[in-house]
Design a protein around this motif. Structure first.
Motif, PDB file in Angstrom:
ATOM      1  N   TYR A   1       0.834  -1.200   0.000  1.00  0.00           N
ATOM      2  CA  TYR A   1       0.000   0.000   0.000  1.00  0.00           C
ATOM      3  C   TYR A   1       0.868   1.251   0.000  1.00  0.00           C
ATOM      4  O   TYR A   1       1.935   1.285   0.615  1.00  0.00           O
ATOM      5  N   ASP A   2       0.367   2.289  -0.651  1.00  0.00           N
ATOM      6  CA  ASP A   2       0.942   3.626  -0.550  1.00  0.00           C
ATOM      7  C   ASP A   2      -0.035   4.500   0.234  1.00  0.00           C
ATOM      8  O   ASP A   2      -1.262   4.345   0.104  1.00  0.00           O
ATOM      9  N   LEU A   3       0.502   5.401   1.037  1.00  0.00           N
ATOM     10  CA  LEU A   3      -0.342   6.368   1.730  1.00  0.00           C
ATOM     11  C   LEU A   3      -0.374   7.631   0.880  1.00  0.00           C
ATOM     12  O   LEU A   3       0.585   8.400   0.834  1.00  0.00           O
ATOM     13  N   THR A   4      -1.468   7.821   0.172  1.00  0.00           N
ATOM     14  CA  THR A   4      -1.622   8.908  -0.787  1.00  0.00           C
ATOM     15  C   THR A   4      -2.777   9.806  -0.366  1.00  0.00           C
ATOM     16  O   THR A   4      -3.911   9.343  -0.251  1.00  0.00           O
ATOM     17  N   ASN A   5      -2.475  11.069  -0.107  1.00  0.00           N
ATOM     18  CA  ASN A   5      -3.505  12.021   0.329  1.00  0.00           C
ATOM     19  C   ASN A   5      -4.301  11.489   1.517  1.00  0.00           C
ATOM     20  O   ASN A   5      -5.523  11.628   1.593  1.00  0.00           O
ATOM     21  N   GLY A   6      -3.575  10.869   2.444  1.00  0.00           N
ATOM     22  CA  GLY A   6      -4.207  10.373   3.658  1.00  0.00           C
ATOM     23  C   GLY A   6      -4.959   9.071   3.506  1.00  0.00           C
ATOM     24  O   GLY A   6      -5.594   8.624   4.463  1.00  0.00           O
ATOM     25  N   LYS A   7      -4.883   8.433   2.338  1.00  0.00           N
ATOM     26  CA  LYS A   7      -5.619   7.203   2.088  1.00  0.00           C
ATOM     27  C   LYS A   7      -4.656   6.068   1.741  1.00  0.00           C
ATOM     28  O   LYS A   7      -3.651   6.281   1.054  1.00  0.00           O
ATOM     29  N   LEU A   8      -4.968   4.869   2.208  1.00  0.00           N
ATOM     30  CA  LEU A   8      -4.202   3.685   1.839  1.00  0.00           C
ATOM     31  C   LEU A   8      -4.658   3.214   0.467  1.00  0.00           C
ATOM     32  O   LEU A   8      -5.820   2.855   0.273  1.00  0.00           O
ATOM     33  N   VAL A   9      -3.738   3.217  -0.490  1.00  0.00           N
ATOM     34  CA  VAL A   9      -4.032   2.824  -1.865  1.00  0.00           C
ATOM     35  C   VAL A   9      -3.196   1.590  -2.184  1.00  0.00           C
ATOM     36  O   VAL A   9      -1.960   1.636  -2.114  1.00  0.00           O
ATOM     37  N   GLN A  10      -3.863   0.507  -2.532  1.00  0.00           N
ATOM     38  CA  GLN A  10      -3.135  -0.731  -2.784  1.00  0.00           C
ATOM     39  C   GLN A  10      -2.309  -0.625  -4.066  1.00  0.00           C
ATOM     40  O   GLN A  10      -2.812  -0.242  -5.122  1.00  0.00           O
ATOM     41  N   ARG A  11      -1.022  -0.958  -3.943  1.00  0.00           N
ATOM     42  CA  ARG A  11      -0.097  -0.923  -5.080  1.00  0.00           C
ATOM     43  C   ARG A  11      -0.118  -2.251  -5.820  1.00  0.00           C
ATOM     44  O   ARG A  11      -0.170  -2.294  -7.048  1.00  0.00           O
ATOM     45  N   TRP A  12      -0.034  -3.362  -5.066  1.00  0.00           N
ATOM     46  CA  TRP A  12      -0.120  -4.697  -5.661  1.00  0.00           C
ATOM     47  C   TRP A  12      -0.438  -5.725  -4.589  1.00  0.00           C
ATOM     48  O   TRP A  12      -0.376  -5.435  -3.390  1.00  0.00           O
ATOM     49  N   PHE A  13      -0.791  -6.908  -5.036  1.00  0.00           N
ATOM     50  CA  PHE A  13      -1.104  -8.022  -4.132  1.00  0.00           C
ATOM     51  C   PHE A  13      -0.494  -9.292  -4.701  1.00  0.00           C
ATOM     52  O   PHE A  13      -0.697  -9.622  -5.873  1.00  0.00           O
TER      53      PHE A  13
END
Length: 605
Positions: free
Chosen positions: A225-237
């Motif tokens: 996950y990346d923390l982008t603009n205060g949100k956890l955004v999944q990069r890959w699984f």
């Protein structure tokens, strides 16, 4: 920020200081009464003041291994200044079980704002550092999903990132992957489904990502996950699936490591006997199966890149201990033991030999990095640590700190930490510190231990031995810093540098430093120290006055944490002054002329 001369450091008069904690009250449940002791700790600059804060995981006395049934008390995460000032507490609630394999928490500045966040698995019943419920959808904060055996095999599962300064929830997402069918992880009662790990990795080579892991005995999964603009955004699984012999299935350890092993500028995750590439795809599997211990560094300096020393639990494994190439998985040397080899250590302890030495519980000898027998007198098989001021490792096992002799080929006691402040290790027979890391920044490492007499206290040890070596703080080495982040995983392993320190000080790589709010990465190697600049002390306490023989083109002043205090890109003068606020005590100032850049430290008069 690289400066011409750093501040001098005065050793403590005593070898330790006491950090008084705010111990949670004990309780009672279906398994009986329980009390709390400090467990695995981590550090991060939670408030952006340039100083590390301490994060403490409180473990109840009825914590369980995943193989054991029974109810446990709640798990708490506390934040403290190193002075002992209490900042906040997160209560993970009844739906997060207590034990070494359930809660791996990451402390890191994920969004680059100069303040670290805290991330971990959560569930209904979790309360953040402000006392607010951590919830998704219409989930109930009072729900109790524990079954009669104390396992939690139903109910929602979350991943939460918390604000490090306040402990308040920043963002919560559904945990990936959810447990699904419990038996798909290798058993039906809940042992293997809840085997978690976590780490931080620079998967794009620039920004830190949070990686949460589930499973390693059989099915193995990692979610980035990346923390982008205060949100956890999944990069890959990544998901190994449930087929034996495929991908990372069954190749995980009770620990992991992170480094750019293939030299492409991006981090890989060494997941025991397998490795996951920066893009979330399998890099390799050795096929040697699960293990309890591993060490990654430049263990053999005569081989390009990094190496992994690993021990293996499976009695049928082709190697009970082995050294392999961290980038390819190629076995460099090793031995079949036919036994459950539970422990292994690698450290540079012998100055007469190049590279690290390595040994394990099942092997008969201490070996050189070439696999040659060095001694049959094996030292402790636990943590390595820099302590006495030379460029070699010392050895930490429980409260015992030992030094290896290159002449006698054996170890002897430096001192016993228990004799100072009743220090005690944690994690039972694993006998690990709460944390070992270069927290104070003089490149030797500090040790955090609980107080065996008063478990509301942590004893904070530092060496009082002087050293003639001036080395960048270990935390500026990315392999080491990420190692401190993952150190609290499961069966704790010590952090390692990404280079061989004994090669010499001139070979230490210069780090790329990111300064929050400065908007750029500053590479220390590119700094040009001009000779035309003078910093004048004129008695004005909050004024920095400069004089140059060449026109000054630009000036930037930073706080010690990298915050821009002053910036002027069009000075075009031979003299100028900066007037700082009255409460500003120190700054790093970069001045550009036609000759290049000069960096200087300003201290208020």
């Amino acid at each position: 920020m690289e400066v011409d001369t750093s501040e001098s450091v005065t050793p403590w008069a005593n070898i330790y200081k006491t950090i008084q904690l705010n111990r949670p009250a004990g309780g009672k449940n279906a398994s009986g009464g329980y009390h709390y002791s400090p467990g695995d700790c981590s550090v991060g600059d939670l408030d952006g003041d340039g100083q590390y804060e301490l994060i403490v995981k409180w473990d109840p006395s009825n914590a369980k291994d995943n193989s054991q049934s029974g109810y446990t008390g709640n798990v708490y995460l506390d934040a403290y200044e190193l002075t002992g000032k209490f900042l906040w507490r997160i209560d993970l609630g009844v739906n997060i079980r207590a034990g070494a394999h359930y809660t791996q928490y990451m402390v890191y500045d994920f969004d680059g704002d100069g303040m670290a966040e805290v991330a971990c698995k959560t569930a209904p019943g979790t309360k953040d550092g402000t006392g607010a419920n951590v919830l998704m959808n219409s989930d109930s904060p009072t729900a109790d999903y524990r079954n009669t055996s104390g396992y939690i095999l139903t109910g929602p599962e979350y991943l939460t990132v918390f604000n490090g300064k306040t402990g308040g929830m920043l963002n919560t997402v559904t945990y990936t992957p959810l447990r699904g069918t419990v038996s798909s992880w290798g058993d039906s009662y809940g042992n293997r489904v809840d085997r978690f790990m976590a780490c931080v990795a620079y998967l794009d080579g620039i920004h830190p990502s949070l990686v949460m892991c589930r499973g390693y005995y059989t099915r193995t999964t990692l979610a980035a996950y990346d923390l982008t603009n205060g949100k956890l955004v999944q990069r890959w699984f990544y998901d190994s699936g449930t087929t034996s012999g495929v991908g990372a299935y069954g190749q995980g350890n009770h620990n992991l490591s992170v480094a750019d092993v293939d030299n492409d500028g991006k981090d890989e995750i060494i997941y025991g006997a397998s490795a996951i590439n920066d893009d979330g795809k399998l890099l390799y599997r050795t096929g040697l199966g699960h293990g309890d211990a591993m060490h990654l560094s430049d263990l053999d300096p005569d081989i390009a890149g990094l190496e992994v020393w690993e021990v293996h639990e499976e009695t049928g494994s082709a190697y009970g201990y082995e050294l392999h190439n961290a980038a390819t998985g190629k076995i460099l040397w090793g031995t079949k033991t036919g036994s459950d080899n539970g422990r292994g250590c690698s450290a540079d302890i012998d100055g007469a030999k190049r590279g690290h030495e390595m040994w394990s519980s099942s092997g008969p000898n201490v070996y050189t990095c070439k696999g040659e027998s060095l001694s049959s007198s094996k030292p402790s098989v636990n943590f390595r640590i820099y302590w006495d001021g030379d460029l070699l490792d010392e050895l930490l096992d429980g409260t015992k700190l030992d030094k290896w002799s290159s002449s006698s080929k054996s170890a002897s006691r430096l001192f016993t930490l228990y004799n100072y402040g009743n220090a005690q290790s944690i994690n039972g027979t694993k006998a690990t510190p709460c944390l070992s890391a270069d927290v104070l920044g003089d490149w030797r490492e500090e040790i955090f231990m609980m107080n065996s007499v008063d478990s509301s206290q942590i004893q904070f040890f530092t060496t009082t031995i002087s050293t003639s070596y001036r080395i960048p703080t270990l935390m500026h080495d990315p392999v080491y810093r990420l190692g401190v982040a993952w150190e609290n995983n499961c069966y704790n392993q010590p952090p390692h540098l990404g280079y061989w320190l004994a090669r010499g000080l001139d070979s230490i790589p210069k780090p790329n430093l990111y300064f929050p709010h400065a908007g750029a990465v500053y590479t220390a190697e590119k700094s040009i120290h001009a000779t035309s600049m003078t910093l004048i002390s004129d008695g004005h306490g909050a004024v920095a006055r400069f004089r140059s023989t060449l026109p000054i083109q630009s000036v930037v002043a930073y706080s010690l944490t990298g915050i821009v205090l002053y910036k002027n890109d069009a000075v075009n003068d031979l003299e100028f002054s900066i007037v700082f606020p009255d409460d500003q005590k120190m700054a790093i100032i970069r001045v550009k002329t036609a000759e290049g850049l000069k960096s200087m430290k300003w201290i208020r008069q």
